[in-house]
Design an enzyme around this catalytic site. Sequence first.
Site, PDB file in Angstrom:
ATOM      1  N   ALA A  38       0.791  -1.232   0.000  1.00  0.00           N
ATOM      2  CA  ALA A  38       0.000   0.000   0.000  1.00  0.00           C
ATOM      3  C   ALA A  38       0.827   1.288   0.000  1.00  0.00           C
ATOM      4  CB  ALA A  38      -0.982   0.001   1.172  1.00  0.00           C
ATOM      5  N   ARG A  60      -6.694  -7.068  10.602  1.00  0.00           N
ATOM      6  CA  ARG A  60      -7.124  -8.113  11.545  1.00  0.00           C
ATOM      7  C   ARG A  60      -6.506  -7.902  12.922  1.00  0.00           C
ATOM      8  NH1 ARG A  60      -5.449 -13.207   8.066  1.00  0.00           N
ATOM      9  NH2 ARG A  60      -3.858 -11.673   7.479  1.00  0.00           N
ATOM     10  N   TYR A  81     -12.752  -4.861   9.274  1.00  0.00           N
ATOM     11  CA  TYR A  81     -12.992  -4.474   7.884  1.00  0.00           C
ATOM     12  C   TYR A  81     -14.411  -3.964   7.706  1.00  0.00           C
ATOM     13  CZ  TYR A  81      -8.857  -7.455   7.004  1.00  0.00           C
ATOM     14  OH  TYR A  81      -7.614  -8.028   7.014  1.00  0.00           O
ATOM     15  N   LEU A  97      -5.656  -7.407   0.402  1.00  0.00           N
ATOM     16  CA  LEU A  97      -5.694  -8.588   1.255  1.00  0.00           C
ATOM     17  C   LEU A  97      -5.130  -9.788   0.495  1.00  0.00           C
ATOM     18  CD1 LEU A  97      -9.341  -8.085   2.588  1.00  0.00           C
ATOM     19  CD2 LEU A  97      -7.210  -7.551   3.789  1.00  0.00           C
ATOM     20  N   HIS A 102     -10.122 -11.561  -1.738  1.00  0.00           N
ATOM     21  CA  HIS A 102     -10.518 -10.464  -2.627  1.00  0.00           C
ATOM     22  C   HIS A 102     -12.000 -10.517  -2.986  1.00  0.00           C
ATOM     23  CE1 HIS A 102      -6.255  -9.451  -4.354  1.00  0.00           C
ATOM     24  NE2 HIS A 102      -6.320  -9.354  -3.039  1.00  0.00           N
ATOM     25  N   LYS A 120      -4.263  -6.768  -7.915  1.00  0.00           N
ATOM     26  CA  LYS A 120      -4.230  -7.953  -8.760  1.00  0.00           C
ATOM     27  C   LYS A 120      -3.683  -9.128  -7.949  1.00  0.00           C
ATOM     28  CE  LYS A 120       0.176  -8.088  -8.769  1.00  0.00           C
ATOM     29  NZ  LYS A 120       0.778  -9.219  -8.053  1.00  0.00           N
ATOM     30  N   ARG A 190       1.799 -15.534  -0.572  1.00  0.00           N
ATOM     31  CA  ARG A 190       1.926 -15.780  -2.007  1.00  0.00           C
ATOM     32  C   ARG A 190       2.123 -17.255  -2.321  1.00  0.00           C
ATOM     33  NH1 ARG A 190       4.538 -11.216  -0.626  1.00  0.00           N
ATOM     34  NH2 ARG A 190       4.308  -9.353  -1.921  1.00  0.00           N
ATOM     35  N   ASP A 202       0.716 -14.278  -8.689  1.00  0.00           N
ATOM     36  CA  ASP A 202       1.400 -13.108  -8.153  1.00  0.00           C
ATOM     37  C   ASP A 202       2.078 -12.340  -9.286  1.00  0.00           C
ATOM     38  OD1 ASP A 202       4.130 -12.070  -6.447  1.00  0.00           O
ATOM     39  OD2 ASP A 202       2.186 -11.728  -5.533  1.00  0.00           O
TER      40      ASP A 202
END
Length: 417
Positions: A38, A60, A81, A97, A102, A120, A190, A202
């Site tokens: 972010a 969380r 959230y 997330l 998603h 993505k 990932r 990824d």
Amino acid sequence: MASLVQIIRRNLTIFYPPHPAKAADAVRFGLLGASNIAPMAIIRPAVSHPEVIIAAVAARDETKAQAYAKKHNIPVVFKSYQELLDDPSIDAIYIALPNGLHYEWTLKALKAGKHVLLEKPSVSNASEAEILFRHELLKGPDAPVLLEAFHMRFHPAWQSFLSLIDSPNVETAYSSLSIFKGAFPNDDIRCVYDLSGGALMDMGAYTVLSLRQIFGTEPEECIECVPRLMPKGWDQKCDQASKAKFKFPNGGIGTVDVDLALSGWFGQPAFSAPKCTVTHREALVEDRLPAEQEHVVVKTVTFYNNVLPTFWHRIDIVESHTIRNKESRKLIKSWTKKSSKKVYNWESQGDTKKPGEDHWTTYRHMLEQFVNKIKKREGSGVWMDGEDSIHQSAMIDSAYEKAGLPLRPSSKYKVEV
């Protein structure tokens, strides 16, 4: 020396952007998740955007969220959230997330009437993509805006690269992206199947998008996919690396090569710059030659660092010319013409109407268009619509199917409209 100074100045401004005053009707963003991406993807780009405010974050772990908010000057921390989504002062949501979450949280955000900038890959598989991007929540003149955040395509350098490509006549295209071994631990999100992890999900998503944009259409099939699974003892449903080949309608072959743990000599971490290389079919050149001769050219275009071009990039164009006998194909003469270009803003392309500075990253360009769409402004014309995202997911699915790996699992969440 001047070029080096420009590189230093541009990169410093990326990390220390200008701070214009915020507009009264600025779009107020809430972040779902205290993610590592972010700051680069939205927090820093928002600083230089007069119509964007990062207003809140939820994670969380509330303690983690509080520390994150303090570090990045985010004024409000929500305990959940859903609490963030329920706040009427929040206009838009940025979702970074784990992939497997998603679908659920995008639908919940849309139901709450929020615009969504979605990292993505958009969702876990094409079935989810079809449901999400064709959902009733996205229909109607005042429906929320939903965008899968493939930032790369919004930069003028990528658009300039595409302008050099003759899509119907592309013979081969190669797109690679990797990260050095050890950058991610083996239990990273990932690399977890239940969270819809995997190399193709990824970094591979960028390589897949590159081929789709280069050929200007969807592949007919994945003809080969060779994965390297996670090391034994870790999630064997996840590819740590994959190399896949796709056949496109014009007969061209596109290859993606992605690795989340690239190693070199003696298993040591290795580096390879992201790139796309496109080779065209032989084309006839109109020339004043004897009737028995012909002039042909093969054009190859390579884009180095296509994913983060603002830091540095180069687009190389190589034209290999040949004059030969038509019947015998005997070589008469050959030569090569080489050129290169760098594109850091729209103005360098002769387009003075589109805003943008040299220091605008791919993410900053994307944020500009996301806000334009919310404000119902024309913008640059670069966008990624829902059908595009559905096709993107379908191409990734086809690679997993060819590799003999299961598709990433679908969410059990169902939204009532």
